[in-house]
Design an enzyme around this catalytic site. Sequence first.
Site, PDB file in Angstrom:
ATOM      1  N   ASP A  66      -4.328  -6.531   4.731  1.00  0.00           N
ATOM      2  CA  ASP A  66      -4.992  -7.379   5.374  1.00  0.00           C
ATOM      3  C   ASP A  66      -4.817  -8.882   4.372  1.00  0.00           C
ATOM      4  O   ASP A  66      -5.463  -9.889   4.746  1.00  0.00           O
ATOM      5  CB  ASP A  66      -6.630  -7.132   5.136  1.00  0.00           C
ATOM      6  CG  ASP A  66      -6.343  -5.122   5.985  1.00  0.00           C
ATOM      7  OD1 ASP A  66      -6.125  -5.730   7.306  1.00  0.00           O
ATOM      8  OD2 ASP A  66      -7.451  -4.576   5.487  1.00  0.00           O
ATOM      9  N   LYS A 110     -13.616  -0.001  15.172  1.00  0.00           N
ATOM     10  CA  LYS A 110     -12.342  -0.567  15.733  1.00  0.00           C
ATOM     11  C   LYS A 110     -11.599  -0.054  16.747  1.00  0.00           C
ATOM     12  O   LYS A 110     -11.272  -0.543  17.646  1.00  0.00           O
ATOM     13  CB  LYS A 110     -11.194   0.333  14.612  1.00  0.00           C
ATOM     14  CG  LYS A 110     -11.362  -0.413  13.005  1.00  0.00           C
ATOM     15  CD  LYS A 110     -10.526   0.661  12.040  1.00  0.00           C
ATOM     16  CE  LYS A 110     -10.871   0.371  10.863  1.00  0.00           C
ATOM     17  NZ  LYS A 110     -10.283   1.069   9.865  1.00  0.00           N
ATOM     18  N   ASN A 162       1.126  -1.234  -0.338  1.00  0.00           N
ATOM     19  CA  ASN A 162       0.285  -0.375   0.068  1.00  0.00           C
ATOM     20  C   ASN A 162       0.892   1.467  -0.016  1.00  0.00           C
ATOM     21  O   ASN A 162       1.895   1.062   0.074  1.00  0.00           O
ATOM     22  CB  ASN A 162      -0.656  -0.431   1.115  1.00  0.00           C
ATOM     23  CG  ASN A 162      -0.495   0.064   2.631  1.00  0.00           C
ATOM     24  OD1 ASN A 162       0.631   0.468   3.082  1.00  0.00           O
ATOM     25  ND2 ASN A 162      -0.914  -1.079   3.232  1.00  0.00           N
ATOM     26  N   PRO A 177      -3.362 -12.974   9.512  1.00  0.00           N
ATOM     27  CA  PRO A 177      -3.404 -11.737  11.519  1.00  0.00           C
ATOM     28  C   PRO A 177      -3.999 -10.423  11.367  1.00  0.00           C
ATOM     29  O   PRO A 177      -3.058  -9.862  10.573  1.00  0.00           O
ATOM     30  CB  PRO A 177      -2.266 -12.433  12.199  1.00  0.00           C
ATOM     31  CG  PRO A 177      -0.902 -12.682  10.794  1.00  0.00           C
ATOM     32  CD  PRO A 177      -2.114 -12.387   9.593  1.00  0.00           C
ATOM     33  N   ASP A 178      -4.338 -10.370  12.892  1.00  0.00           N
ATOM     34  CA  ASP A 178      -4.938  -8.798  13.028  1.00  0.00           C
ATOM     35  C   ASP A 178      -3.926  -8.311  13.487  1.00  0.00           C
ATOM     36  O   ASP A 178      -4.351  -8.733  14.826  1.00  0.00           O
ATOM     37  CB  ASP A 178      -5.769  -8.473  13.423  1.00  0.00           C
ATOM     38  CG  ASP A 178      -6.938  -7.037  13.244  1.00  0.00           C
ATOM     39  OD1 ASP A 178      -5.504  -5.947  13.817  1.00  0.00           O
ATOM     40  OD2 ASP A 178      -7.359  -6.380  12.620  1.00  0.00           O
ATOM     41  N   ILE A 179      -2.899  -8.200  14.580  1.00  0.00           N
ATOM     42  CA  ILE A 179      -2.240  -8.010  14.593  1.00  0.00           C
ATOM     43  C   ILE A 179      -2.747  -7.106  16.603  1.00  0.00           C
ATOM     44  O   ILE A 179      -2.808  -7.263  16.951  1.00  0.00           O
ATOM     45  CB  ILE A 179      -0.406  -7.577  14.348  1.00  0.00           C
ATOM     46  CG1 ILE A 179      -0.365  -7.600  13.000  1.00  0.00           C
ATOM     47  CG2 ILE A 179       0.279  -7.451  15.348  1.00  0.00           C
ATOM     48  CD1 ILE A 179       0.761  -7.698  12.556  1.00  0.00           C
TER      49      ILE A 179
END
Length: 402
Positions: free
Chosen positions: A277, A339, A208, A303-305
């Site tokens: 993601d 979030k 990104n 994984p969403d750290i």
Amino acid sequence: MLRNKKIILGVCGGIAAYKAIELLRLLTKAGAEVHVIMTSAAQEFVAPLTFQTLSSNPVHTELFNLIAEREIGHISLADRADLFIVAPATANVIGKIAAGIADDMLTTTVMATKAPVLLAPAMNVNMFTNPIYQENEQKLRRLGYLFEAPVCGSLACGWEGEGKLAAPEAIFESAVMALTEKDLAGQTIMITAGPTREEIDPVRYISNHSSGKMGYALARAARRRGAQVHLVSGPTALAKPDGVTVVNVTSAVEMKNEVMAHVAECDVVIKAAAVADYRPLVRNSVKIKKKADSVTIELVKNPDILAELGGIDHGLKKQPFLVGFAAETDALAENAAKKLHEKKLDMIVANDISQPDAGFNVDTNRAMLLFKDGSSCRCELMSKEQLAGTILDHIVVRLTER
Ligand code: CTP
């Protein structure tokens, strides 16, 4: 960074005197009011008018000046200073300061000031390694004088070795350090920055637009405020901040492993990284050749750290103060609040990345800060350096309330 700070810049006679011009420019750009004192030898190398023009203040060269002496020039200057920098500092002037000799405007003002003094030596390598010089430096260090050590290189006198004036940027950084309140002393802060790269094959990857500027600005600011900083960085083109431990990672999985290995030591975790993601289900070990008309790459979730950090039960140990970032193109406050709640954060910094002057790859940012207790505040357009300061101000307040 240096607004309302009064700095005296003492310039001694040496070929590196010209580098003091760049240092002066950095100091004034950061908002400092700078008063320059030049020794008579310094004036052989650079004209006082150059420093006068760039500082917008008269340059002090004489100990006895009839106009300034009405208020005793060197004393009033010494009293008003927040910091006294001598760059370049010659062996002669350092020797005089160490011996308590005050026989010109520069050495008299150093003697009279109660402000911290930062000396940036520059001299021939044999002068630098001479035990007399070394003893003078050690004595001044013991007395609390600060030093920005010279670097190795080819010297103007033809010798190679230590004695070259440190880079103006390094002296500037030490000056900022000396003037910054250490309100994060004793805190260990982990910061993630930059993008992650998810490899498709040895040539291509998914990533990104993150430049890492926000995370690096936070790392520099936290270190200046006395924190131990551990920076976990995705690929960026930025220089390693001084005094910060940097671990370079590439993919989201590598970033997660690094973060999880250190979280137990941290009081604060700030996740400024733009983590991909998804990653390709398969990483081709050889370059994919251009044969088919279309290609489909299957992606799997990373994984969403941050969410995993929010879910860790730290038992008896206090949960680190968790700060997330939210990059949004619409419904900024609503998405960020979601979030904050779902990832069990203490604070979130919401960026509207649809604006050209905020978010990815620019030096400025505009943000909204939201907190666990439901409170929030808006930060109008400012530099990422300034926003880093504001974010840390809020963290300091919240840490003292815990
Ligand atoms: N984050 C993370 N791990 C991921 C994705 C995001 O730790 N796999 C962190 C980011 O570092 C940031 C926060 O979660 O602090 C929010 O990231 P963002 O990209 O805004 O949101 P996502 O949770 O990825 O959700 P979405 O992309 O759907 O907006």
